[in-house]
Design a protein around this motif. Structure first.
Motif, PDB file in Angstrom:
ATOM      1  N   LEU A 103       5.413   4.039   2.216  1.00 27.00           N
ATOM      2  CA  LEU A 103       6.434   5.720   1.858  1.00 27.00           C
ATOM      3  C   LEU A 103       7.566   4.573   3.118  1.00 27.00           C
ATOM      4  O   LEU A 103       7.496   3.674   3.426  1.00 27.00           O
ATOM      5  CB  LEU A 103       4.776   6.261   3.590  1.00 27.00           C
ATOM      6  N   GLY A 104       8.144   5.579   2.650  1.00 27.56           N
ATOM      7  CA  GLY A 104       9.726   5.770   3.490  1.00 27.56           C
ATOM      8  C   GLY A 104      10.304   6.178   4.318  1.00 27.56           C
ATOM      9  O   GLY A 104      10.148   7.928   3.535  1.00 27.56           O
ATOM     10  N   ALA A 105      11.178   6.142   5.417  1.00 23.16           N
ATOM     11  CA  ALA A 105      11.752   7.204   5.857  1.00 23.16           C
ATOM     12  C   ALA A 105      13.211   6.716   6.265  1.00 23.16           C
ATOM     13  O   ALA A 105      13.479   5.717   6.297  1.00 23.16           O
ATOM     14  CB  ALA A 105      11.348   6.571   7.676  1.00 23.16           C
ATOM     15  N   VAL A 106      13.730   7.847   5.887  1.00 20.01           N
ATOM     16  CA  VAL A 106      15.310   7.608   6.193  1.00 20.01           C
ATOM     17  C   VAL A 106      15.828   8.900   6.679  1.00 20.01           C
ATOM     18  O   VAL A 106      15.756  10.097   6.534  1.00 20.01           O
ATOM     19  CB  VAL A 106      16.028   7.642   5.059  1.00 20.01           C
ATOM     20  N   ASP A 107      16.447   8.579   7.555  1.00 21.18           N
ATOM     21  CA  ASP A 107      16.726  10.516   8.754  1.00 21.18           C
ATOM     22  C   ASP A 107      15.444  10.861   9.241  1.00 21.18           C
ATOM     23  O   ASP A 107      14.829  10.193  10.159  1.00 21.18           O
ATOM     24  CB  ASP A 107      18.048  10.598   8.390  1.00 21.18           C
ATOM     25  N   GLU A 108      15.324  12.012   8.842  1.00 20.01           N
ATOM     26  CA  GLU A 108      14.246  12.427   9.649  1.00 20.01           C
ATOM     27  C   GLU A 108      13.729  12.291   8.292  1.00 20.01           C
ATOM     28  O   GLU A 108      12.500  13.631   8.045  1.00 20.01           O
ATOM     29  CB  GLU A 108      14.558  13.705   9.956  1.00 20.01           C
ATOM     30  N   GLN A 112       7.050   1.720   4.794  1.00 19.58           N
ATOM     31  CA  GLN A 112       5.622   1.273   5.024  1.00 19.58           C
ATOM     32  C   GLN A 112       4.201   0.820   4.209  1.00 19.58           C
ATOM     33  O   GLN A 112       4.503   1.676   3.036  1.00 19.58           O
ATOM     34  CB  GLN A 112       5.362   2.391   6.516  1.00 19.58           C
ATOM     35  N   PRO A 113       3.463   0.111   4.137  1.00 20.01           N
ATOM     36  CA  PRO A 113       2.296   0.349   3.025  1.00 20.01           C
ATOM     37  C   PRO A 113       1.728   1.300   2.662  1.00 20.01           C
ATOM     38  O   PRO A 113       1.999   2.585   3.133  1.00 20.01           O
ATOM     39  CB  PRO A 113       1.794  -0.841   4.028  1.00 20.01           C
ATOM     40  N   GLU A 114       1.051   2.021   1.443  1.00 21.43           N
ATOM     41  CA  GLU A 114       0.251   3.286   1.563  1.00 21.43           C
ATOM     42  C   GLU A 114      -0.578   3.444   2.293  1.00 21.43           C
ATOM     43  O   GLU A 114      -1.485   2.245   3.232  1.00 21.43           O
ATOM     44  CB  GLU A 114      -0.231   2.431   0.287  1.00 21.43           C
ATOM     45  N   PRO A 115      -0.037   4.746   2.759  1.00 20.74           N
ATOM     46  CA  PRO A 115      -1.367   4.916   4.452  1.00 20.74           C
ATOM     47  C   PRO A 115      -3.182   5.016   3.318  1.00 20.74           C
ATOM     48  O   PRO A 115      -3.598   5.194   2.186  1.00 20.74           O
ATOM     49  CB  PRO A 115      -0.934   6.601   3.887  1.00 20.74           C
ATOM     50  N   GLU A 116      -3.441   4.529   4.479  1.00 22.83           N
ATOM     51  CA  GLU A 116      -5.161   5.363   4.227  1.00 22.83           C
ATOM     52  C   GLU A 116      -5.076   6.540   4.218  1.00 22.83           C
ATOM     53  O   GLU A 116      -5.898   6.768   5.590  1.00 22.83           O
ATOM     54  CB  GLU A 116      -6.169   3.818   5.050  1.00 22.83           C
ATOM     55  N   LEU A 117      -6.015   7.075   3.619  1.00 21.88           N
ATOM     56  CA  LEU A 117      -6.013   8.543   3.521  1.00 21.88           C
ATOM     57  C   LEU A 117      -7.214   8.985   3.175  1.00 21.88           C
ATOM     58  O   LEU A 117      -8.286  10.181   3.060  1.00 21.88           O
ATOM     59  CB  LEU A 117      -5.102   9.912   2.490  1.00 21.88           C
TER      60      LEU A 117
END
Length: 77
Positions: free
Chosen positions: A47-52, A30-35
């Motif tokens: 950002l990436g997600a693998v399993d949890e 996913q694109p970088e977050p707007e924090l």
């Protein structure tokens, strides 16, 4: 030891340990977050997600050539 190709140079970085080596598909990043000003996201590219697990994608070349770290000097053409 992690081997990197940064700014046209191959280098090794000694790390304390590596728990996993994984490959992410394009749809998992996913694109970088707007924090806002809460967290400095200058070096975060996604950002990436693998399993949890949530993974943070970092621009290692940009972080290593930053004025604070200064490990790589960029040549100005």
């Amino acid at each position: 030891m992690i081997i990197l190709n940064v700014a046209g140079r191959v280098m090794g970085i000694k790390v304390g340990g590596v728990s996993d080596v994984i490959t992410l598909r394009e749809g998992q990043i996913q694109p970088e977050p707007e924090l806002g000003s809460v967290i400095d996201t200058e070096y975060i590219t996604g950002l990436g997600a693998v399993d949890e697990r949530m993974l943070i994608w970092i621009d290692i070349e940009k972080s290593m050539s930053s004025s604070g770290l200064g490990l790589i000097k960029q040549s100005i053409q």
